[in-house]
Design an enzyme around this catalytic site. Structure first.
Site, PDB file in Angstrom:
ATOM      1  CD1 TRP A 393      -3.061   1.540   0.866  1.00  0.00           C
ATOM      2  CD2 TRP A 393      -1.282   2.519   2.189  1.00  0.00           C
ATOM      3  NE1 TRP A 393      -3.358   2.773   1.320  1.00  0.00           N
ATOM      4  CE2 TRP A 393      -2.456   3.380   1.917  1.00  0.00           C
ATOM      5  CE3 TRP A 393      -0.067   2.817   2.722  1.00  0.00           C
ATOM      6  CZ2 TRP A 393      -2.206   4.585   2.733  1.00  0.00           C
ATOM      7  CZ3 TRP A 393      -0.326   4.041   3.121  1.00  0.00           C
ATOM      8  CH2 TRP A 393      -1.118   5.047   3.204  1.00  0.00           C
ATOM      9  CG  HIS A 394       3.537   2.234   3.271  1.00  0.00           C
ATOM     10  ND1 HIS A 394       2.825   1.249   4.004  1.00  0.00           N
ATOM     11  CD2 HIS A 394       3.366   3.294   4.066  1.00  0.00           C
ATOM     12  CE1 HIS A 394       2.405   1.502   5.140  1.00  0.00           C
ATOM     13  NE2 HIS A 394       2.858   2.850   5.218  1.00  0.00           N
ATOM     14  N   GLY A 395       3.959   1.887  -1.163  1.00  0.00           N
ATOM     15  CA  GLY A 395       4.476   2.133  -2.492  1.00  0.00           C
ATOM     16  C   GLY A 395       4.751   1.152  -3.405  1.00  0.00           C
TER      17      GLY A 395
END
Lengths: 558, 375
Positions: A393-395
């Site tokens: 989700w972060h990247g």
């Protein structure tokens, strides 16, 4: 528009003054308009994605609850989406803004984009009309499931295309090439829309909650649009739940004096964390992780610890400002951080760090996967899947996946250790400390407790190394330096800016007092003189930090 | 407990407005106390001959207006004024010669402290050359080229080295480091170059010697006229940063002015450089390339080997080299670019004051001598 920019200060002052003059309904329209300006300041084209996300989930929410849409519920969002498509995709607001004198009307129009936007939106609305007609003919739970799928496909589709497409396409290409199958990478030049992960998750929580019959949908379209686009938390959270935020948007608000004072305090605190500390240590972190030269143990440890400080001050600073601004409007946003570096174990950490995401993942991923039900192996599988996806989700990069895996692994190890210590009473000492600490303030603040905090902070920091590293090679190199160059004090990265050198001790002292008193509003127990001095000190150090190179908030890229 | 109650429990008889007023008053008193304390504890020495006050004293002075800082530094008497005010003037051009042997060929360096350190490194690694140094603190390439035009190797140099630095290339359109080096302004002036009809043109500054500067500075009308001239012709002149006012006495306001100044400089830099490097079409790069061309032609005409020294500062990648590469290759100019010796992303190649380490300077010197030897 960045919180830490002069434009935003002017923007906020104007919005707040107008807000105070308007009636409740007008306030909501104005906040929605302001939110779109705030987001469009970066790139107006991507406002269409916000509008699309809003419209689809508004329809889905009502379909889930009522099985049908009224004429008004169909037409108003459709008009809104059509206008959004033409205005945000087909026009050039920057030209309108900068060169309105003497520019021909044709200069404001993106040709042929406006034609594509027009026919595209006509096609999309026609498709939605057919889908609605089809859904009317499906009965019972299957219809609800299909409605939910529409929301999931839309929101995750947005994420998939704009955030993950290139990552998976490039990874697939590398994988195929490595086994001898030649493939040219299908790489698209896509800009990652700011905050897309935040508003899509926020919107998804709305439809899933309705699907689970835990929430009733709103039939006020503009309230829902404001819920999705509410500017203080649009770009980097907290990821609000509809059941918490929507009722506040749907009822008149009367900011209390307490909200105003706490809001202003949070804004000062947020700027202090971001401008004075996070931006003050950022150049050193960039230098360590951007170097092409030799690094020593001290460089890696220094750079990583400073990054731990940077990301906390950056992200929690953003949240503080967002919560503070909202309080001025009389709207309460959820607490997103609760002194995460005082955690004693990974479970504790995820109850304190980015709480809005961790609870989202828990409620909409971990629990549906099975949660704590089943045997230990099954629980560990659930934890690993949840944290892997949380990392992703972060990247869209492998280091985030690795970070997620590391967090999941820590949670699994802790879970296994926790379970086994419950079985064997002789090994219950750390658990005992934790339980006793909840009862006895003396034990809670004992040296051994702080020792556990310090040890766990080391593990947290290693996670940040994985998070910040720009490549797998760098992770391997830095990890190897940590073990093979242990204790080398040859530090080459320089000192952080003065604002962070002064601000950090003050912040640590404030956090220690908060931890000691177990009270988030500890400062309100101080005399007015002390509070005045404390705020004056934070303002002074923040002014010093204003000379630092202002960096974009780290979580904007997610 | 109700939030409002918890807040007002210690002051039940007061209205929210009076609490807010008292809180605001205490914050204001706190700010005033901090302001006065900084001014008392970190007061900057008034004697211009004191050149190294503590770092904190210097820090809290950074935001003072340039005019006020110049007033503190400048005295009419050369022996009383701050040494930095004597540096960098075109008239007379200060030339430092360091002969190893009177028969050795001479290399003349034009530029900033990096050029000085390179010259010293040349003497360290070889005794086959004499060096001449024409330098000014933080000199931009336009100053260096202006100095070259006035000196031309002293009429006796085998090679002339002109230095360009990535960090101050965006300031190539300025006429004095007092307009852009706002933390520590220096009053010397420089020629400003611009390109018109594919030719390099020059604007000379209103004064070029210490005596002229002092004379102008102590005559309000002349100084006002000089400031007007800078405002018209210096690309980074800013009234708020330059001109003194009563708020110079507030340490907090000085911090605000410094923040404003840094922001102003960053915005000005963005005209010529972004994350991808220098913008080829920017005025700064167009002028830089033209200076490289004119310097090369002129040095060759005068029988010297022209050499361009490119200082790629830490964090600037090889942007400077990439920006000037077309001009270097077009005229087949000899050049030494630091990025080929030390990576601009390796802090270990740089000292804390941003200069190269001695080892790197030695490598650069060897590369330079090799070039000159081959020419």
């Amino acid at each position: 528009m960045l919180f830490n920019s002069p434009e935003f200060i002017v923007f906020l002052l104007i919005v707040y003054c107008v807000y105070l003059l308007l009636s409740f309904r007008q306030q909501n329209y104005m906040l929605l308009f302001a939110s779109y300006i705030f987001y469009g300041w970066w790139d107006a084209r991507f406002l269409f994605l916000v509008a699309l996300s809003t419209t689809v989930d508004y329809w889905v929410g009502l379909m889930l609850a009522n099985d049908r849409l009224t004429c008004r519920e169909r037409v108003l969002p459709a008009i809104y989406l059509a206008i959004s498509a033409i205005a945000f995709l087909g026009l050039k607001p920057d030209v309108l803004w900068e060169n309105y004198h003497g520019a021909a009307w044709i200069d404001f129009i993106r040709i042929p984009m406006i034609q594509w936007a027009f026919w595209g939106i006509i096609g999309f609305l026609a498709f939605m009309g057919v889908a609605y007609w089809g859904l009317q003919r499906v009965k019972g739970p299957r219809r609800r499931l299909l409605c939910l799928m529409v929301s999931l496909v839309t929101q995750l589709g947005l994420l998939g295309v704009f955030k993950y497409f290139n990552f998976f396409a490039d990874s697939l290409s590398v994988a195929l090439n490595s086994i001898g199958i030649q493939s040219s990478a299908l790489h698209l030049n896509i800009i990652l829309p700011v905050g897309v992960s935040f508003y899509t998750f926020q919107s998804l929580s709305y439809t899933i909650d309705i699907y689970r019959r835990e929430l009733k949908p709103t039939n006020r379209f503009f309230d829902f649009a404001l819920f999705v686009a509410y500017f203080p938390q649009l770009q980097a959270g907290p990821i609000e739940r509809a059941r918490h935020l929507l009722p506040q948007l749907a009822t008149p608000r009367h900011p209390t004096f307490d909200q105003l004072s706490r809001g202003l305090y949070l804004i000062v605190l947020g700027f202090f964390k971001k401008v004075a500390i996070a931006d003050g240590v950022a150049p050193i972190v960039d230098q360590v992780f951007g170097t092409t030269g030799r690094v020593t143990w001290s460089d890696v440890v220094g750079g990583t610890v400073l990054f731990a400080i940077q990301i906390y001050c950056d992200f929690s600073g953003y949240t503080d400002i967002a919560r503070g601004i909202s309080k001025l409007f009389g709207i309460e946003l959820m607490v997103n951080f609760n002194q995460p570096y005082f955690s004693t174990n990974p479970q504790d950490f995820w109850r304190r760090w980015h709480i809005s995401l961790s609870t989202w993942l828990r409620d909409y991923l971990y629990v549906p996967l099975g949660g704590n039900r089943g045997d230990l192996l099954y629980v560990c599988r659930n934890l690993l899947i949840t944290m892997l996806l949380g990392g992703l989700w972060h990247g869209a990069a492998w280091n985030f996946v690795l970070w997620g895996f590391y967090q999941g692994l820590m949670l699994c190890v802790y879970r296994i250790w926790h379970n086994s210590s419950q079985v064997a009473p002789s090994r219950k000492i750390p658990e005992g400390i934790e339980l006793a600490a909840q009862k006895s303030p003396t034990l809670k603040h004992s040296l051994s407790h702080f020792a556990i905090i310090a040890v766990f902070f080391v593990f947290t920091c290693y996670g940040w190394l994985l998070f910040r590293a720009h490549s797998l090679e760098q992770i391997i190199e830095f990890t190897s330096v940590l073990f093979t160059d242990f204790g080398n004090t040859d530090y080459g990265a320089g000192l952080p800016r003065l604002s962070s050198l002064l601000g950090l001790p003050l912040l640590v002292a404030m956090e220690l007092v908060q931890f000691w008193k177990s009270d988030a509003h500890w400062y309100q127990r101080f005399s007015m003189v002390l509070r005045g001095l404390l705020i004056a000190a934070m303002i002074t150090i923040t002014i010093m930090g204003m000379s630092n190179e202002p960096a974009q908030f780290i979580y904007f890229q997610f | 407990m109700n939030q409002l109650n918890s807040f007002t429990s210690s002051s039940e008889h007061r209205t929210p407005l009076s609490i807010a007023m008292r809180m605001a008053a205490w914050i204001a008193i706190g700010l005033l106390t901090i302001d006065v304390t900084i001014n008392l504890v970190f007061s900057y020495p008034l004697d211009p001959k004191i050149t190294s006050p503590s770092q904190l004293r210097a820090y809290f002075e950074y935001g003072r207006s340039v005019e006020a800082k110049l007033r503190r530094m400048t005295r009419q008497d050369r022996f009383q004024t701050a040494p930095i005010t004597l540096a960098g003037w075109y008239e007379p051009l200060e030339v430092v010669e360091k002969p190893a042997s009177s028969d050795n060929p001479i290399v003349t360096f034009y530029g900033m402290s990096h050029a000085v350190r390179l010259a010293e490194a040349v003497r360290r690694v070889s005794n086959q050359f004499n060096v001449r140094i024409v330098a000014a603190p933080g000199a931009t390439a336009n100053w260096a080229y202006g100095a070259y035009l006035r000196d031309r190797g002293g009429g006796k140099s085998r090679a002339a080295v002109l230095a360009f630095m990535a960090a101050n290339l965006p300031m190539i359109g300025t006429m004095s480091p007092m307009t852009w080096n706002i933390d520590a302004p220096i009053p010397y002036t420089a020629d400003r170059f611009y390109v018109e009809n594919a030719n390099l043109r020059v604007i000379h500054p209103p004064y070029t010697s210490f005596e002229e500067y002092v004379d102008t500075f102590y005559h309000p009308s002349r100084f006002a006229a000089a400031l007007d001239f800078f405002a018209k012709n210096d690309s980074m002149y800013n009234h708020f940063i330059m001109e003194t006012n009563a708020l110079d006495h507030s340490s907090l306001f000085r911090l605000v002015r410094r923040a404003y100044g840094q922001r102003f400089l960053r915005n000005m830099r963005k005209h010529s450089i972004d994350q991808s490097g220098f913008q080829p079409e920017s005025e700064q790069i167009v002028v830089s390339r033209m200076i490289v061309h004119e310097f090369t032609m002129d040095a060759r005409r005068h029988g010297m080997i022209p050499v361009i020294f490119l200082v790629n500062n830490l964090g600037y990648s090889d942007h400077l080299f990439q920006a000037l590469k077309p001009a270097l290759t077009a005229d087949k100019v000899q050049y030494v670019s630091s990025h080929s010796i030390v990576s601009p992303s390796n802090p270990r190649g740089y000292l804390p004051d941003s200069h190269f380490t001695d080892e790197v300077d030695n490598e650069l010197a060897r590369a330079l001598l090799k070039l000159i030897g081959e020419s």
